[in-house]
Write an enzyme that holds these catalytic residues in place. Structure first.
Site, PDB file in Angstrom:
ATOM      1  CG  PHE A 124       4.650  -4.311  -4.093  1.00 18.56           C
ATOM      2  CD1 PHE A 124       4.051  -5.202  -3.221  1.00 18.56           C
ATOM      3  CD2 PHE A 124       4.744  -4.666  -5.434  1.00 18.56           C
ATOM      4  CE1 PHE A 124       3.542  -6.417  -3.662  1.00 18.56           C
ATOM      5  CE2 PHE A 124       4.250  -5.881  -5.891  1.00 18.56           C
ATOM      6  CZ  PHE A 124       3.643  -6.755  -5.000  1.00 18.56           C
ATOM      7  CE  LYS A 125      -0.196  -6.706  -5.155  1.00 17.92           C
ATOM      8  NZ  LYS A 125       0.168  -7.119  -3.801  1.00 17.92           N
TER       9      LYS A 125
END
Ligand SMILES: *Cc1c(COP(=O)(O)O)cnc(C)c1O
Length: 484
Positions: A124-125
């Site tokens: 998700f980064k």
């Protein structure tokens, strides 16, 4: 709208200044001076429900929402059209993202997985880092400046930063990764870019040691100024902004009768706090469930009212969450204390000295109103992965499994505010980033997606340094194009 520090001692700055600085000069974190309400762009999803086909939301909705969030939180740095253009470039890019950007997949009655791992480095980064890169470009080009960007990583932030910032002309990226604490796939996303502005350094210490080096370099004001330091850790406001978008989008797709709850695998509290930001701006969100591994400072804080570090972080099967000190907790405490920066400064002053402070009763009530929390151990993590595979047909990474297990505990405990509400589980990394653990839990080894199937054939390049801020400073003096 301007950005103020959670410790109340730094001058207010513009959105782009807050993004470039990463951290306020008084040691606090930047937050918006006031909370804007949802703009039309963000509400649009509610009026014209997006097309959901087998759990997937159409493409254009995501960029629209991201642009709207940028326009309302950038305090005039971008008008709506500029923000939409920028967000469309980032998120409507078929080389980086699937059409839905962050697909929702139904895994049970009222239960959904929000797949945040389809970006270039499979966590998700990427969602935030891909947006930060053009913001940096724009700000640096406008100002004719160069930067040294720091990134302490527990595993996934580094890879996302490398993918987003490699070969950008105006900056160097220095990644501090904890030796032996990241998976091989995670490390390879950081060390195989072959870009000359990317400098991965293996630090002989844990994530907290890497984060402490970043803070120490910022605290040396002379060094920070001469190196033109910036940080892309989850303390960077742009990351919070970008992450709040998928909460808005998911909540608006799923809200029928009432609000939607979220279960969030948590380390530095950036992602969970992003959910609070979406809620604060008016997204239909109920409780946000904080799911931690054995590094459980947040769960203990909510349960006991004491925010206290407990020695070194413990190595677990969910390494991206092996964090003792959850930096973004300062931001929620600022809200919980009615935005009293003096008070926040006092508490974190105590924390720096004794490693603990007592959360005032009113603040604790505020936290319990918005958040629930659970701690999940390695055994439970493995059985949660096995359960998801056998009963829901899903490979999940160990972090995602912690969010699932925590939500299951929640339902067992009959939390009245949770029952009957749809719940969204954040799937924070691709299972193939943790192949050994997934295989151990399910008996099946997940494959890397085609776009990075050659990861193990690429050659690695990185340096090694002790956990010592002076050594890293020397390294930066010798290599950074921003040093003057
Ligand atoms: C970073 C990370 C987390 C924790 O997110 P925070 O914003 O630090 O709370 C959870 N899961 C994965 C896979 C991560 O990379």
């Amino acid at each position: 709208m301007r950005y103020i520090s959670t410790r109340g001692q730094a001058p207010a700055v513009s959105f782009l200044d807050a993004v470039l600085a990463g951290m306020a000069p008084d040691g606090g974190l930047y937050v918006p001076e006031s909370w804007p309400a949802l703009t039309d762009g963000l509400v649009a999803g509610r009026e014209t429900p997006p097309h959901i086909a087998s759990g997937y939301v159409a493409h254009s909705g995501y960029g629209f929402a991201a642009g709207a969030a940028m326009a309302s939180l950038s305090g005039g740095a971008f008008n709506e059209n500029q923000a939409w253009d920028l967000a469309a470039d980032v998120y409507h890019n078929e080389k980086c993202w699937p059409p839905a950007v962050t697909p929702l997949v139904q895994i049970g009655s009222g239960a959904w997985l929000l797949e945040l791992f389809h970006g270039p480095s499979l966590s998700f980064k990427d969602v935030a880092m891909q947006l930060i890169a053009p913001l940096y470009d724009r700000a640096l080009q406008e100002r004719g400046e160069k930067l040294t960007v720091l990134c302490a990583t527990s595993g996934d932030t580094g890879g996302a930063a490398v993918e987003a910032l490699k070969r950008r002309k105006h900056l160097d990226l220095v990644v501090l990764l904890p030796k032996g604490r990241v998976s091989e796939v995670q490390r390879r996303f950081m060390t195989t870019s072959e870009a000359d502005n990317i400098h991965p350094i293996e630090i002989d210490g844990d994530f907290d040691a890497c984060q402490a080096i970043v803070k120490a370099m910022f605290a040396d004001r002379d060094f920070a100024t001469r190196a033109r330091l910036s940080a892309v850790n989850s303390i960077n406001w742009a990351r919070i902004l970008a992450q709040s978008v998928y909460y808005h989008v998911a909540a608006q797709i799923l809200c029928g009768q009432g609000p939607v709850s979220f279960s969030v695998p948590t380390g530095n509290f950036g992602d969970a706090y992003s959910g609070f930001v979406a809620k604060r701006m008016g997204a239909p969100i109920g409780a946000i469930n904080i799911a931690t591994n054995a590094n459980d400072i947040l769960n203990r804080a909510l349960e006991t009212g004491e925010y206290a570090r407990a020695g070194m972080s413990v190595a677990t099967l969910s390494p991206a969450m092996d964090i003792q000190v959850a930096s973004n907790f300062e931001r929620i405490l600022f809200e919980a204390l009615d935005r009293d920066g003096e008070h926040v400064k006092r508490l974190f002053g105590d924390f720096a000295v004794s490693g603990r402070f007592e959360i005032p009763a009113t603040a604790r009530r505020f936290l319990r109103e918005h958040f629930t929390s659970w701690t999940i151990d390695d055994e439970e993590t493995l059985s949660s992965m096995k359960h998801a595979f056998e009963h829901q047909g899903q490979f999940v990474c160990p972090h995602t499994a912690i969010g699932l297990a925590a939500a299951a505990k929640q339902l067992d405990e009959d939390y009245p505010q949770q029952l009957g509400l749809p719940i969204v589980h954040l799937a924070t990394a691709h299972p193939a980033k943790f192949p050994e653990t997934v295989e151990r839990a399910t008996g099946v080894r997940p494959e890397l997606p085609a776009k990075c199937a050659d990861l193990f054939q690429r050659s690695e390049k990185f340096d090694s340094l002790p956990a010592d801020a002076e050594a890293v400073k020397q390294y930066i003096r010798e290599r950074s194009r921003a040093w003057s």
